[in-house]
Design a protein around this motif. Structure first.
Motif, PDB file in Angstrom:
ATOM      1  N   GLY A 143     -20.631   5.051  37.652  1.00  0.00           N
ATOM      2  CA  GLY A 143     -19.408   4.469  38.192  1.00  0.00           C
ATOM      3  C   GLY A 143     -18.376   5.464  38.672  1.00  0.00           C
ATOM      4  O   GLY A 143     -17.653   5.193  39.629  1.00  0.00           O
ATOM      5  N   PRO A 178     -21.206   2.007  33.883  1.00  0.00           N
ATOM      6  CA  PRO A 178     -20.022   2.590  34.526  1.00  0.00           C
ATOM      7  C   PRO A 178     -19.835   4.061  34.202  1.00  0.00           C
ATOM      8  O   PRO A 178     -19.379   4.834  35.060  1.00  0.00           O
ATOM      9  CB  PRO A 178     -18.871   1.741  33.968  1.00  0.00           C
ATOM     10  CG  PRO A 178     -19.497   0.455  33.579  1.00  0.00           C
ATOM     11  CD  PRO A 178     -20.859   0.802  33.095  1.00  0.00           C
ATOM     12  N   GLY A 224     -15.168   3.431  38.980  1.00  0.00           N
ATOM     13  CA  GLY A 224     -16.104   2.418  38.518  1.00  0.00           C
ATOM     14  C   GLY A 224     -16.035   2.153  37.036  1.00  0.00           C
ATOM     15  O   GLY A 224     -16.815   1.362  36.507  1.00  0.00           O
ATOM     16  N   ASN A 260     -18.953   4.923  42.073  1.00  0.00           N
ATOM     17  CA  ASN A 260     -17.912   3.955  42.374  1.00  0.00           C
ATOM     18  C   ASN A 260     -18.399   2.578  41.920  1.00  0.00           C
ATOM     19  O   ASN A 260     -19.477   2.445  41.332  1.00  0.00           O
ATOM     20  CB  ASN A 260     -17.565   3.962  43.863  1.00  0.00           C
ATOM     21  CG  ASN A 260     -18.786   3.837  44.750  1.00  0.00           C
ATOM     22  OD1 ASN A 260     -19.710   3.073  44.443  1.00  0.00           O
ATOM     23  ND2 ASN A 260     -18.829   4.582  45.845  1.00  0.00           N
ATOM     24  N   ALA A 261     -17.600   1.555  42.224  1.00  0.00           N
ATOM     25  CA  ALA A 261     -17.942   0.202  41.789  1.00  0.00           C
ATOM     26  C   ALA A 261     -19.216  -0.304  42.453  1.00  0.00           C
ATOM     27  O   ALA A 261     -19.946  -1.113  41.859  1.00  0.00           O
ATOM     28  CB  ALA A 261     -16.779  -0.742  42.091  1.00  0.00           C
ATOM     29  N   ILE A 310     -16.028  -6.629  39.027  1.00  0.00           N
ATOM     30  CA  ILE A 310     -17.372  -6.055  39.042  1.00  0.00           C
ATOM     31  C   ILE A 310     -18.371  -7.024  38.423  1.00  0.00           C
ATOM     32  O   ILE A 310     -19.458  -7.254  38.973  1.00  0.00           O
ATOM     33  CB  ILE A 310     -17.388  -4.705  38.303  1.00  0.00           C
ATOM     34  CG1 ILE A 310     -16.607  -3.656  39.096  1.00  0.00           C
ATOM     35  CG2 ILE A 310     -18.824  -4.226  38.074  1.00  0.00           C
ATOM     36  CD1 ILE A 310     -16.509  -2.305  38.416  1.00  0.00           C
TER      37      ILE A 310
END
Length: 295
Positions: free
Chosen positions: A241, A237, A245, A161-162, A81
């Motif tokens: 995230g 995150p 994430g 999510n990422a 990331i």
């Protein structure tokens, strides 16, 4: 010469004067940087049972951190990331810095730099929440795309999510990448570019062979400035995230604040710092070799 005379002479020397000047800064750095790092390092070799800390030396924390799949997964996800954020940020920052340096008149450059720093006027947390609103299932982006008829249903892969972490962090750290690149571009002697074009090189070739190599110190600074803090970010995150994430900093926070296992959190922090230092040194070494060129 007596010892007292030697001491007096040393005290009046340039070395002593320089030492006196840097001493407050050195003491400040030791108290606020070295001491906490030393404490974290010491904690990583201890163990904890709820609120009781056993100061007996042990490598159990490091063994668990290396062998536990969850920790390894979080560490490498953090690297991926942070790497994606760094690449996206620098690639988007370079054209902006190039335009401000070469395409804006000298009288208006200050205004452009001023506008670039405007995001710093608001809280980092507020900016993260705004991106959460923009990327949400019923947020600004999905509503706009649906209103234009581009999509039939909201996009679900841009939040929790990422991808959401990369987008949010890239926006947050954009000014940190733009400014060092801009400074490096400003230091380039424009006569070198004119000489390159006079020798028959085109704009693209001049950029690749003259501008880009001379701007690499700014690019390297931008990469390090963005990569190092993003790999340790835990606010973004946590907010955007979702389960896929989360990064290693979130686990460190959990170990310290929720699981009452400060030594394990300290071991994860030390391993993360070592990994970041190794990646940074490799990148700097490769960059130096690139700048030296073939022998």
């Amino acid at each position: 010469m007596s010892l007292r005379q030697r001491f007096g002479r040393l005290r009046r020397s340039e070395a002593a004067s320089g030492l006196i000047l840097v001493s407050p800064t050195a003491i400040f750095a030791l108290l606020l940087l070295a001491a906490p790092l030393a404490t974290i390092l010491a904690f990583s070799f201890w163990s904890q049972d709820y609120l009781t800390i056993d100061k007996s030396f042990t490598l159990t924390n490091y063994h668990e951190a290396v062998t536990q799949p969850l920790y390894s997964k979080l560490i490498w996800r953090s690297v991926r990331i942070a790497g994606a954020v760094t690449v996206a940020t620098v690639l988007l920052a370079f054209p902006i810095a190039y335009f401000v340096s070469f395409g804006v008149s000298q009288a208006r450059k200050s205004m452009w730099i001023f506008m670039i720093t405007i995001p710093f006027w608001t809280s980092y947390l507020i900016r993260v929440f705004l991106w959460k609103v923009i990327l949400g299932y019923n947020g600004v982006l999905n509503t706009t795309l649906q209103g234009l008829g581009i999509i039939d249903e909201p996009l679900s892969f841009i939040l929790y999510n990422a991808n959401a972490v990369v987008i949010t962090l890239a926006h947050a750290y954009a000014p940190f990448a733009i400014l060092p690149i801009f400074v490096a571009l400003e230091k380039i002697d424009r006569s070198l570019l004119e000489a390159s074009r006079d020798l028959g090189e085109g704009h693209v070739t001049t950029f690749l062979r003259v501008t880009l190599p001379l701007a690499m110190p700014g690019v390297v600074a931008a990469v390090l400035i963005v990569f190092i803090p993003t790999i340790g970010d835990y606010v973004t995150p946590r907010l955007v995230g979702g389960p896929n994430g989360l990064m290693i900093a979130n686990m460190i926070q959990t170990q310290f604040l929720k699981l009452n296992n400060a030594p394990m959190g300290a071991a994860l922090a030390v391993l993360s710092m070592l990994l970041v230092a190794a990646i940074a040194l490799v990148f700097v070494g490769v960059n130096r070799r690139f700048l030296r060129g073939p022998k």
